[in-house]
Structures are given as C-alpha cells and as structure tokens.
Design an enzyme around this catalytic site. Structure first.
Site, PDB file in Angstrom:
ATOM      1  N   TYR A 144       0.828  -1.220   0.000  1.00  0.00           N
ATOM      2  CA  TYR A 144       0.000   0.000   0.000  1.00  0.00           C
ATOM      3  C   TYR A 144       0.855   1.260   0.000  1.00  0.00           C
ATOM      4  O   TYR A 144       0.588   2.226   0.726  1.00  0.00           O
ATOM      5  CB  TYR A 144      -0.945   0.012   1.214  1.00  0.00           C
ATOM      6  CG  TYR A 144      -1.683  -1.287   1.436  1.00  0.00           C
ATOM      7  CD1 TYR A 144      -2.603  -1.772   0.488  1.00  0.00           C
ATOM      8  CD2 TYR A 144      -1.449  -2.044   2.582  1.00  0.00           C
ATOM      9  CE1 TYR A 144      -3.267  -2.971   0.695  1.00  0.00           C
ATOM     10  CE2 TYR A 144      -2.109  -3.242   2.791  1.00  0.00           C
ATOM     11  CZ  TYR A 144      -3.016  -3.702   1.847  1.00  0.00           C
ATOM     12  OH  TYR A 144      -3.673  -4.899   2.056  1.00  0.00           O
ATOM     13  N   LYS A 186      19.273  -9.875  22.861  1.00  0.00           N
ATOM     14  CA  LYS A 186      18.167  -9.015  23.285  1.00  0.00           C
ATOM     15  C   LYS A 186      16.933  -9.892  23.485  1.00  0.00           C
ATOM     16  O   LYS A 186      15.839  -9.593  23.026  1.00  0.00           O
ATOM     17  CB  LYS A 186      17.900  -7.914  22.256  1.00  0.00           C
ATOM     18  CG  LYS A 186      16.937  -6.820  22.734  1.00  0.00           C
ATOM     19  CD  LYS A 186      17.383  -6.131  23.994  1.00  0.00           C
ATOM     20  CE  LYS A 186      16.339  -5.098  24.426  1.00  0.00           C
ATOM     21  NZ  LYS A 186      16.626  -4.573  25.785  1.00  0.00           N
ATOM     22  N   ASP A 219      21.636  -3.402  24.765  1.00  0.00           N
ATOM     23  CA  ASP A 219      21.613  -2.039  25.273  1.00  0.00           C
ATOM     24  C   ASP A 219      22.570  -1.877  26.448  1.00  0.00           C
ATOM     25  O   ASP A 219      23.357  -0.925  26.510  1.00  0.00           O
ATOM     26  CB  ASP A 219      20.191  -1.618  25.645  1.00  0.00           C
ATOM     27  CG  ASP A 219      19.407  -2.700  26.372  1.00  0.00           C
ATOM     28  OD1 ASP A 219      19.937  -3.805  26.571  1.00  0.00           O
ATOM     29  OD2 ASP A 219      18.245  -2.436  26.741  1.00  0.00           O
ATOM     30  N   ASP A 243      27.362  -5.296  13.707  1.00  0.00           N
ATOM     31  CA  ASP A 243      27.619  -4.094  12.924  1.00  0.00           C
ATOM     32  C   ASP A 243      27.675  -2.869  13.831  1.00  0.00           C
ATOM     33  O   ASP A 243      28.607  -2.052  13.783  1.00  0.00           O
ATOM     34  CB  ASP A 243      26.516  -3.941  11.883  1.00  0.00           C
ATOM     35  CG  ASP A 243      26.866  -2.944  10.793  1.00  0.00           C
ATOM     36  OD1 ASP A 243      27.970  -2.381  10.809  1.00  0.00           O
ATOM     37  OD2 ASP A 243      26.014  -2.719   9.915  1.00  0.00           O
ATOM     38  N   ASP A 247      31.254  -0.476  15.207  1.00  0.00           N
ATOM     39  CA  ASP A 247      31.407   0.966  15.027  1.00  0.00           C
ATOM     40  C   ASP A 247      31.576   1.658  16.379  1.00  0.00           C
ATOM     41  O   ASP A 247      32.395   2.573  16.533  1.00  0.00           O
ATOM     42  CB  ASP A 247      30.202   1.545  14.301  1.00  0.00           C
ATOM     43  CG  ASP A 247      30.282   1.341  12.795  1.00  0.00           C
ATOM     44  OD1 ASP A 247      31.068   0.477  12.360  1.00  0.00           O
ATOM     45  OD2 ASP A 247      29.557   2.025  12.057  1.00  0.00           O
TER      46      ASP A 247
END
Length: 364
Positions: A144, A186, A219, A243, A247
């Site tokens: 949509y 997680k 986290d 990933d 970084d």
C-alpha cells in the site's frame, strides 16, 4: 615463492585513496616468501551511474578465481545505500559464504580516544559478527505504498547452521586469546530469534568448557563498552548487533578511520574479502586527508589469512609505530598528516624480518 592473486576494488570516495595506500605497504613487504598479483576492478557507484549496475553480471564468477579481495569503500551521494550495498558488497559476502565478519579493535599507544584515560586503558578486543543472515535478509516488502496504511515488513532469518558456525568460530578465537567470550543478545524483547540465539550459544559453550563466557543484552552491553571497554575480549553478535558494536568500539578506541575488518570464509572454499570499517566519506574524498590505517590494517589481516602471519605482524608493528608519532597522524586523530604522509610513515616503520614476539594483527 607463493604468488597470491588479489582482486582489488577501490570502490567509492576515500576508498580510491586508501586502497592505493594499502597496496604501497603490501608492495613494500612482499619479498622472498610471497608475491601479490593484483587485478583492479572499477566496480563502484560511478559504474552504477554509467551502466545501471555496481558490478557486471559475471562479477562473482570473475572474483571466484582470486585468493582474496581487497575492498575500499562503497557508497556515494545520489545512489541510495541499499542500492550500492546490495549491488556489490552483500552479494559478495553471501555468494562466497563469508559468514565471519572479524573486526579487531585496539587502542594504540599515543592515540587519544574520547573516553577518560582510565576508562580507555588497554582496549584490545574483537567483534565477531555473523555476516550472511540474521536481521539483514531480503525477505519482506512494502504494501500500500503512498497511502495512509502503507506497511513495511522485514524478516530476520536465524538458522541453526548459521548461528552454530559463527558461535563456534567465536569460541575458538576466544580460546586462543584467553580472556573469555561475550554474547550480544536481546532475548528480553525479541521473543523468537534471540532466545534461539541464546540457546545455541549455551549449547556450544558446553563444547568449549575451557572458555569463560557470558551474555549481555545489547543495550546494557553498549553502555558497558563505553564505561569499561577493557573488560571485554571477544564479542559475538548477530549481523545487526555486530555491525553496531564494531562501530561503537572503533569510536571508543579513537577513530573509525583505523578500524579494519575481514569477511572470512573459514573453510577457504571461496575467496575472503578485506575492507576497512569506515565508509566512503564523500565529504573528504579527493582531498588527500583520509586515514589509510583501516585499509592498511585490513591488508595485514589479508596476509595473515593467506598464511603470512609474520608479514602481518610487521605491518601491525609499523602501524603502531606510526600512530605513536603525532607528526604522522591524520586529522581524525588530531594530527595534520596527509594520506600519503601517513602511508609513508608506515612503510618507513616496517621492521626487518624475522620479527620476534607479538601476536598477529587480526587476533591481538
């Protein structure tokens, strides 16, 4: 003498400056033990603009016959990132089953990171990222489009084979380094894939009883890597988590410009690919100020993979020596050296072979 055939893809932006820098270092270190025969390919966003494709239809077949691939960077303004990455980098990783993305992180002597010195002391870790499945799948789509009920769906794919082989690799690596393994998860919020990941990690831990391990929610793990990064050694994570973590850890070690990576097919059925973690950095491309260390260190990892750990150690030592001198650091590290000057400093610092002592660069 062994001759290795290397496919060289400078790619986009600063990749066209840092790859020649790495080749200069490789030329300086090649000698009686091995030679490198390089073939350069212009596969890039510039090619995409000309032809509508990042690489030719037979690109993977062309690469298949090489011993390794050295890649600079992918991405340019005007070409959407999902087009450039899925047109070159990701197909190479997947077609050649480069399921291990190995990203070492080290705080070099003399380099000042953004953390307080007492927090940044002795950062020396490796992020092991699952590289061919997980959150980065092509399963999904949009429905949509352009309406108020537009819907986007993206499916994660975690297989027992894929998780087991990356976790086993990480446990074996942790066993050689001796300080333990941390699994990024997680499972308190992602109800299917992450408990599945945790289950397999626990199963494989039983096969590596001598390796201490723990799991951390992503986290909390990010926070701990900022507050106490020296407490980590080998971190294994899914495609997305690995990933992001690599970084983050590169940043706390001073600059993403020095961070290397290896996309490995451990079984050596296909060529592996080596590339810096940084992107194409179009804002500084063509100015001769890009940091070449990430690509040079990636080239050292390539030599180690090809069976030349002594040469890799020599480059590792030269990189450390060049970074210890403020005069030969690029501006992202607070210096004023150009790409050419930083590269020449590494070449000039290459120690004579044989070099006793230190560990190979990829697994320090």
């Amino acid at each position: 003498m062994t001759t290795h055939h290397i496919a060289v893809i400078p790619g986009d932006g600063i990749g066209r400056e840092t790859v020649p820098a790495a080749l200069e270092v490789l030329d300086a270190i090649a000698g009686d033990a091995f030679t490198l025969r390089t073939t350069e390919f212009d596969w890039s966003c510039a090619r995409y603009r000309r032809t509508g494709a990042m690489m030719p239809d037979d690109g993977l077949d062309v690469l298949r016959g090489h011993d390794a691939i050295l890649l600079g960077a992918v991405g340019a303004p005007g070409v959407p990132d999902h087009v450039s990455l899925w047109g070159l980098l990701i197909p190479i990783r997947r077609a050649f089953q480069q399921y291990v993305n190995l990203r070492p992180v080290r705080l070099f002597e003399g380099v000042t990171g953004p953390l307080r010195p007492d927090l940044a002391e002795a950062i020396d870790l490796v992020v092991v990222r699952e590289n061919v499945e997980g959150e980065y799948s092509r399963i999904g789509g949009r429905l949509y489009e352009g309406t108020e009920i537009e819907t986007a769906m993206q499916e994660s794919v975690f297989t027992r084979t894929g998780v087991t082989r990356i976790v086993d690799y990480a446990f074996r690596l942790a066993g050689t380094r001796g300080r333990g393994l941390t699994s990024a998860t997680k499972s308190n919020g992602i109800v299917h894939t992450m408990p599945f990941w945790d289950q397999i990690v626990a199963e494989r831990a039983a096969a590596h009883p001598d390796v201490p391990w723990r799991q951390e929610h992503i986290d909390a793990l990010c926070a701990k890597l900022v507050l106490a990064p020296s407490g980590f050694d080998v971190i294994v994570g899914s495609n997305l988590f690995g990933d992001i973590l690599s970084d983050l850890t590169a940043a706390v070690a001073g600059s993403i410009g020095i961070a290397p990576s290896a996309n490995l097919n451990p079984e050596r059925e296909f060529p592996s690919m080596f590339e810096p973690v940084h992107g194409s950095a179009p804002d500084i491309a063509g100015r001769g100020v890009a940091n070449p260390i990430g690509t040079i260190w990636s080239a050292a990892m390539m030599l180690e993979h090809l069976g030349h750990p002594e040469a890799a150690r020599r480059i590792d030592t030269a990189v450390a020596a060049s970074l210890a001198d403020p005069a030969t650091r690029t501006r992202d590290l607070g210096g004023h050296a150009t790409t050419a000057e930083a590269t020449r400093a590494v070449v000039d610092a290459l120690p004579a072979s044989p070099l006793p002592g230190s560990q190979p660069s990829a697994t320090r």
